[in-house]
Write a protein that holds these residues in place. Structure first.
Motif, PDB file in Angstrom:
ATOM      1  N   SER A 256       0.825  -1.212   0.000  1.00  0.00           N
ATOM      2  CA  SER A 256       0.000   0.000   0.000  1.00  0.00           C
ATOM      3  C   SER A 256       0.860   1.263   0.000  1.00  0.00           C
ATOM      4  CB  SER A 256      -0.910   0.020   1.228  1.00  0.00           C
ATOM      5  OG  SER A 256      -0.142   0.196   2.412  1.00  0.00           O
ATOM      6  N   GLN A 257       0.253   2.358  -0.423  1.00  0.00           N
ATOM      7  CA  GLN A 257       0.960   3.633  -0.405  1.00  0.00           C
ATOM      8  C   GLN A 257       1.306   4.031   1.030  1.00  0.00           C
ATOM      9  OE1 GLN A 257       2.071   5.484  -3.151  1.00  0.00           O
ATOM     10  NE2 GLN A 257       3.201   6.469  -1.486  1.00  0.00           N
ATOM     11  N   ALA A 258       0.419   3.695   1.965  1.00  0.00           N
ATOM     12  CA  ALA A 258       0.682   4.013   3.370  1.00  0.00           C
ATOM     13  C   ALA A 258       1.905   3.259   3.881  1.00  0.00           C
ATOM     14  CB  ALA A 258      -0.535   3.670   4.222  1.00  0.00           C
ATOM     15  N   ASP A 259       2.018   1.973   3.543  1.00  0.00           N
ATOM     16  CA  ASP A 259       3.190   1.189   3.951  1.00  0.00           C
ATOM     17  C   ASP A 259       4.450   1.683   3.255  1.00  0.00           C
ATOM     18  OD1 ASP A 259       1.882  -0.382   5.766  1.00  0.00           O
ATOM     19  OD2 ASP A 259       1.680  -2.129   4.464  1.00  0.00           O
ATOM     20  N   MET A 260       4.307   2.128   2.015  1.00  0.00           N
ATOM     21  CA  MET A 260       5.462   2.665   1.299  1.00  0.00           C
ATOM     22  C   MET A 260       5.992   3.917   1.986  1.00  0.00           C
ATOM     23  SD  MET A 260       7.512   2.049  -1.154  1.00  0.00           S
ATOM     24  CE  MET A 260       6.626   0.833  -2.146  1.00  0.00           C
ATOM     25  N   GLU A 261       5.109   4.754   2.467  1.00  0.00           N
ATOM     26  CA  GLU A 261       5.518   5.951   3.206  1.00  0.00           C
ATOM     27  C   GLU A 261       6.324   5.560   4.449  1.00  0.00           C
ATOM     28  OE1 GLU A 261       4.661   9.569   3.005  1.00  0.00           O
ATOM     29  OE2 GLU A 261       4.590   8.967   0.908  1.00  0.00           O
ATOM     30  N   VAL A 262       5.855   4.537   5.134  1.00  0.00           N
ATOM     31  CA  VAL A 262       6.541   4.064   6.337  1.00  0.00           C
ATOM     32  C   VAL A 262       7.945   3.570   6.010  1.00  0.00           C
ATOM     33  CG1 VAL A 262       6.536   2.251   8.105  1.00  0.00           C
ATOM     34  CG2 VAL A 262       4.439   3.514   7.614  1.00  0.00           C
ATOM     35  N   MET A 263       8.073   2.815   4.909  1.00  0.00           N
ATOM     36  CA  MET A 263       9.337   2.153   4.562  1.00  0.00           C
ATOM     37  C   MET A 263      10.343   3.069   3.883  1.00  0.00           C
ATOM     38  SD  MET A 263       8.092  -1.634   3.312  1.00  0.00           S
ATOM     39  CE  MET A 263       7.254  -1.018   1.846  1.00  0.00           C
ATOM     40  N   THR A 264       9.890   4.177   3.319  1.00  0.00           N
ATOM     41  CA  THR A 264      10.808   5.071   2.607  1.00  0.00           C
ATOM     42  C   THR A 264      11.044   6.400   3.322  1.00  0.00           C
ATOM     43  OG1 THR A 264       9.005   6.026   1.275  1.00  0.00           O
ATOM     44  CG2 THR A 264      10.164   4.120   0.352  1.00  0.00           C
ATOM     45  N   LYS A 265      10.198   6.707   4.314  1.00  0.00           N
ATOM     46  CA  LYS A 265      10.317   8.005   4.988  1.00  0.00           C
ATOM     47  C   LYS A 265      10.236   7.898   6.514  1.00  0.00           C
ATOM     48  CE  LYS A 265       8.028  10.195   1.011  1.00  0.00           C
ATOM     49  NZ  LYS A 265       6.825  10.921   0.551  1.00  0.00           N
ATOM     50  N   THR A 266       9.108   7.403   7.005  1.00  0.00           N
ATOM     51  CA  THR A 266       8.821   7.461   8.438  1.00  0.00           C
ATOM     52  C   THR A 266       9.873   6.753   9.288  1.00  0.00           C
ATOM     53  OG1 THR A 266       6.463   7.479   7.893  1.00  0.00           O
ATOM     54  CG2 THR A 266       7.073   7.033  10.192  1.00  0.00           C
ATOM     55  N   ASN A 267      10.171   5.511   8.934  1.00  0.00           N
ATOM     56  CA  ASN A 267      11.130   4.750   9.739  1.00  0.00           C
ATOM     57  C   ASN A 267      12.526   5.350   9.691  1.00  0.00           C
ATOM     58  OD1 ASN A 267       9.210   2.932  10.601  1.00  0.00           O
ATOM     59  ND2 ASN A 267       9.672   1.405   9.046  1.00  0.00           N
ATOM     60  N   GLN A 268      12.930   5.817   8.511  1.00  0.00           N
ATOM     61  CA  GLN A 268      14.255   6.431   8.372  1.00  0.00           C
ATOM     62  C   GLN A 268      14.366   7.712   9.180  1.00  0.00           C
ATOM     63  OE1 GLN A 268      12.530   4.977   5.950  1.00  0.00           O
ATOM     64  NE2 GLN A 268      13.796   4.325   4.227  1.00  0.00           N
ATOM     65  N   LYS A 269      13.282   8.483   9.217  1.00  0.00           N
ATOM     66  CA  LYS A 269      13.316   9.717   9.997  1.00  0.00           C
ATOM     67  C   LYS A 269      13.550   9.423  11.471  1.00  0.00           C
ATOM     68  CE  LYS A 269      10.393  12.659   7.075  1.00  0.00           C
ATOM     69  NZ  LYS A 269       9.090  13.368   6.981  1.00  0.00           N
ATOM     70  N   LYS A 270      12.923   8.365  11.981  1.00  0.00           N
ATOM     71  CA  LYS A 270      13.139   7.971  13.376  1.00  0.00           C
ATOM     72  C   LYS A 270      14.597   7.583  13.609  1.00  0.00           C
ATOM     73  CE  LYS A 270       8.459   6.117  14.014  1.00  0.00           C
ATOM     74  NZ  LYS A 270       7.682   4.853  14.206  1.00  0.00           N
ATOM     75  N   LEU A 271      15.122   6.788  12.713  1.00  0.00           N
ATOM     76  CA  LEU A 271      16.487   6.293  12.875  1.00  0.00           C
ATOM     77  C   LEU A 271      17.515   7.415  12.806  1.00  0.00           C
ATOM     78  CD1 LEU A 271      16.152   3.053  10.742  1.00  0.00           C
ATOM     79  CD2 LEU A 271      16.820   3.106  13.139  1.00  0.00           C
ATOM     80  N   LEU A 272      17.291   8.362  11.910  1.00  0.00           N
ATOM     81  CA  LEU A 272      18.270   9.420  11.681  1.00  0.00           C
ATOM     82  C   LEU A 272      17.942  10.695  12.470  1.00  0.00           C
ATOM     83  CD1 LEU A 272      18.615   8.913   7.825  1.00  0.00           C
ATOM     84  CD2 LEU A 272      20.397   8.462   9.533  1.00  0.00           C
ATOM     85  N   ALA A 273      16.894  10.640  13.288  1.00  0.00           N
ATOM     86  CA  ALA A 273      16.485  11.777  14.133  1.00  0.00           C
ATOM     87  C   ALA A 273      16.228  13.019  13.300  1.00  0.00           C
ATOM     88  CB  ALA A 273      17.549  12.055  15.201  1.00  0.00           C
ATOM     89  N   LEU A 274      15.425  12.853  12.255  1.00  0.00           N
ATOM     90  CA  LEU A 274      15.072  13.956  11.378  1.00  0.00           C
ATOM     91  C   LEU A 274      13.680  14.477  11.733  1.00  0.00           C
ATOM     92  CD1 LEU A 274      16.202  12.465   7.955  1.00  0.00           C
ATOM     93  CD2 LEU A 274      17.382  14.253   9.258  1.00  0.00           C
ATOM     94  N   ALA A 275      13.515  15.745  11.580  1.00  0.00           N
ATOM     95  CA  ALA A 275      12.188  16.353  11.852  1.00  0.00           C
ATOM     96  C   ALA A 275      11.218  15.999  10.736  1.00  0.00           C
ATOM     97  CB  ALA A 275      12.344  17.859  11.975  1.00  0.00           C
TER      98      ALA A 275
END
Length: 275
Positions: A256-275
């Motif tokens: 899904s597009q929602a899961d794609m957002e998680v896998m390409t943006k959301t999770n990485q932002k958490k890991l890299l401490a990005l706003a």
């Protein structure tokens, strides 16, 4: 080819020049220019032989809306399990410490070579100098990545890492032949709240790894997945083609597009401490 789906994505695994032993498809500034053109949010440049945090600092000066980070890989060229090299990389803004890749015992044995760096001592415990490095990673709240080590090492190191306070752990390319993990092994690792970095970058013209990545995402979950390219090899696709091809395949096969957002943006932002 409309590549607008690359807008805002994050790639945690790109190999760039200068590289002392391998010709690369692009250098640090060239990949930053390309990813910026496609409006990527952030990239991480990697070397098997050198720390890349200092290089990333220089590239970062060129852009206000693209973050470029680096890190260090614990191969023989930086002294292996060298806490001093890790400490220096952290002070330069390094975001990821990769466990041994080309110097690892697992990688070398997969190529028919002898010897290599192993994360455990003769009693099966995580090496003392590596424990020191894990504590540095925990104190800096940056990412530990598993590199090319085998599953036995991985479980022991990840367990010790969590014990000493490491909060961010990436399991690198669990679909790659030399680091391939079964679904059961991945599910076992989820107890440690790790992220599985599923990459495009395997040099397979038929892209047979993509169906394996799809199956793993479906069985292990998007919540613990990040997508990356692992490109930079001269005989691989260019960055935008690689990330686009990977995303397009997954979307066309039920992600899904929602899961794609998680896998390409959301999770990485958490890991890299990005706003």
């Amino acid at each position: 080819m409309d590549k607008s789906i690359l807008n805002g994505i994050i790639d945690t695994h790109i190999h760039t020049a200068p590289d002392p032993y391998t010709k690369r498809r692009f250098d640090d500034f060239e990949i930053a220019k390309q990813t910026h053109e496609y409006k990527a949010r952030c990239i991480v440049i990697k070397s098997h032989a050198m720390e890349t945090a200092a290089r990333a600092q220089l590239v970062n000066k060129e852009y206000d809306d693209l973050d470029v980070f680096g890190g260090i890989t614990l191969n023989q060229w930086v002294g292996g399990f060298n806490p001093y090299a890790v400490d220096a990389a952290i002070h330069l803004g390094g975001k990821i410490v990769w466990l041994p890749t080309l110097s690892s015992l697992n990688d070398r044995e997969s190529k028919g070579k002898r010897g290599g760096l192993y994360c455990l001592d003769t009693w099966g415990h995580v090496r003392a100098e590596l424990v020191e490095i894990l504590k540095l990673i925990a104190d800096a709240d940056i990412i530990l990545a598993t590199g090319h080590i085998d599953y036995t090492e991985m479980v022991a190191v990840v367990d010790k890492a969590k014990e000493v306070g490491v909060k961010k752990i990436i399991v690198n390319h669990p679909e790659l032949f030399r680091t391939k993990l079964t679904v059961e092994q991945q599910l076992n690792l989820t107890q440690y709240d790790v992220y599985f970095e599923r990459t495009f970058g395997m040099l397979d013209p038929m892209h047979q790894h993509m169906p394996i990545a799809l199956e793993n995402i479906q069985k292990v979950g998007a919540a613990s997945t990040i997508l990356a390219t692992d490109v930079g090899q001269v005989n691989n696709l260019d960055w935008s083609d690689a990330y686009f091809t990977f995303m397009k395949y997954l979307l066309e096969h039920g992600i899904s597009q929602a899961d794609m957002e998680v896998m390409t943006k959301t999770n990485q932002k958490k890991l890299l401490a990005l706003a």
